[in-house]
Design a protein around this motif. Structure first.
Motif, short mmCIF file in Angstrom:
data_model
loop_
_atom_site.label_atom_id
_atom_site.label_comp_id
_atom_site.label_asym_id
_atom_site.label_seq_id
_atom_site.Cartn_x
_atom_site.Cartn_y
_atom_site.Cartn_z
N ALA A 136 0.84 -1.20 0.00
CA ALA A 136 0.00 0.00 0.00
C ALA A 136 0.87 1.25 0.00
O ALA A 136 0.59 2.22 -0.72
N MET A 137 1.94 1.24 0.80
CA MET A 137 2.84 2.39 0.86
C MET A 137 3.42 2.68 -0.52
O MET A 137 3.41 3.82 -0.97
N HIS A 138 3.87 1.66 -1.21
CA HIS A 138 4.45 1.86 -2.54
C HIS A 138 3.42 2.40 -3.52
O HIS A 138 3.75 3.24 -4.36
N LEU A 139 2.19 1.93 -3.42
CA LEU A 139 1.14 2.42 -4.32
C LEU A 139 0.82 3.89 -4.03
O LEU A 139 0.74 4.70 -4.97
N PHE A 140 0.65 4.24 -2.77
CA PHE A 140 0.41 5.64 -2.41
C PHE A 140 1.60 6.51 -2.83
O PHE A 140 1.43 7.62 -3.31
N TRP A 141 2.79 5.99 -2.64
CA TRP A 141 4.02 6.70 -2.99
C TRP A 141 4.06 6.99 -4.49
O TRP A 141 4.40 8.08 -4.92
N GLU A 142 3.70 6.00 -5.27
CA GLU A 142 3.75 6.13 -6.73
C GLU A 142 2.63 7.01 -7.27
O GLU A 142 2.86 7.87 -8.12
N GLN A 143 1.40 6.81 -6.78
CA GLN A 143 0.23 7.47 -7.35
C GLN A 143 -0.25 8.69 -6.57
O GLN A 143 -0.99 9.50 -7.11
N GLY A 144 0.09 8.76 -5.29
CA GLY A 144 -0.46 9.81 -4.45
C GLY A 144 -1.74 9.34 -3.79
O GLY A 144 -2.34 8.33 -4.19
N TYR A 145 -2.15 10.08 -2.78
CA TYR A 145 -3.34 9.70 -2.02
C TYR A 145 -4.61 9.81 -2.86
O TYR A 145 -5.42 8.89 -2.93
N GLU A 146 -4.79 10.96 -3.49
CA GLU A 146 -6.04 11.23 -4.21
C GLU A 146 -6.24 10.29 -5.40
O GLU A 146 -7.36 9.88 -5.69
N LYS A 147 -5.18 9.94 -6.10
CA LYS A 147 -5.30 9.11 -7.30
C LYS A 147 -5.40 7.62 -7.00
O LYS A 147 -5.63 6.83 -7.91
N THR A 148 -5.22 7.26 -5.75
CA THR A 148 -5.28 5.84 -5.37
C THR A 148 -6.68 5.52 -4.85
O THR A 148 -7.10 6.05 -3.83
N SER A 149 -7.37 4.67 -5.57
CA SER A 149 -8.73 4.29 -5.16
C SER A 149 -8.67 3.06 -4.24
O SER A 149 -7.66 2.37 -4.17
N LEU A 150 -9.77 2.81 -3.57
CA LEU A 150 -9.86 1.60 -2.75
C LEU A 150 -9.69 0.35 -3.60
O LEU A 150 -9.04 -0.61 -3.18
N GLN A 151 -10.23 0.38 -4.79
CA GLN A 151 -10.09 -0.78 -5.68
C GLN A 151 -8.62 -0.98 -6.06
O GLN A 151 -8.14 -2.11 -6.10
#
Length: 192
Positions: free
Chosen positions: A16-31
């Protein structure tokens, strides 16, 4: 009867950290999180709470990792200057399988102005890094390798600002040679 967890919490938190890091909070959906972490939506909620709570947990995990890594790099140096240089080199050269740049810098620029928890966590992380630099500079001044004419707190603040800038430039695909030259100029300040 409660089901046992079928995943390693630390492992999926790092995903999850890597995904938030790569995409940012707003662009990361729950899916996106469910797919990337490899967990069911219900498990995500039961284990980590909502998206914001998960994000904060990833920031806390990143803080632990970064603090330990920065201290380890500093400890590799035989002198204060060498320790500071190793930190610069680490910021410029190292990424491995991680996203480029700095999760804290990305989060601070995206959310800190409107999210007090993110603001507090990023400020705390930045303050720890700056304090490490203060300690290294004081050590170098006491050893006579760094000019005692400059306030170590101001010098640490300047070095840290450069380090943050390097992290931003890394994210924008800046040339590593240029980043090393920027670090060289910052290191030159230690001799004046």
């Amino acid at each position: 009867m409660a089901r046992s967890k079928e995943f390693d919490e630390r492992e999926v938190l790092l995903k999850a950290m890597h995904l938030f890091w790569e995409q940012g909070y707003e662009k990361t959906s729950l899916q996106d999180l469910v797919e990337h972490m490899g967990v069911h939506r219900r498990s995500l909620y039961d284990t980590f709470g909502d998206k914001h709570t998960l994000f904060i947990k990833t920031m806390e995990q990143y803080a632990k990792i970064t603090d330990a890594t920065t201290k380890a790099e500093a400890q590799r140096g035989r002198t204060a200057k060498e320790s500071i240089r190793l930190i610069f080199d680490y910021l410029i050269e190292t990424n491995g399988d991680r996203p480029i740049g700095c999760f804290f810098v990305n989060s601070a620029t995206e959310l800190a102005y409107r999210d007090p928890v993110v603001s507090e966590l990023t400020s705390e992380g930045f303050n720890k890094e700056e304090q490490l630099l203060v300690e290294l500079l004081q050590k170098g001044q006491q050893a006579g390798e760094i000019s005692a004419d400059i306030d170590p707190r101001l010098l640490a603040s300047s070095l840290h600002t450069t380090m943050i800038g390097i992290r931003v430039l890394r994210r924008t695909s800046a040339d590593k040679t240029k980043l090393h030259q920027i670090a060289d100029i910052s290191m030159d300040m230690l001799d004046k």
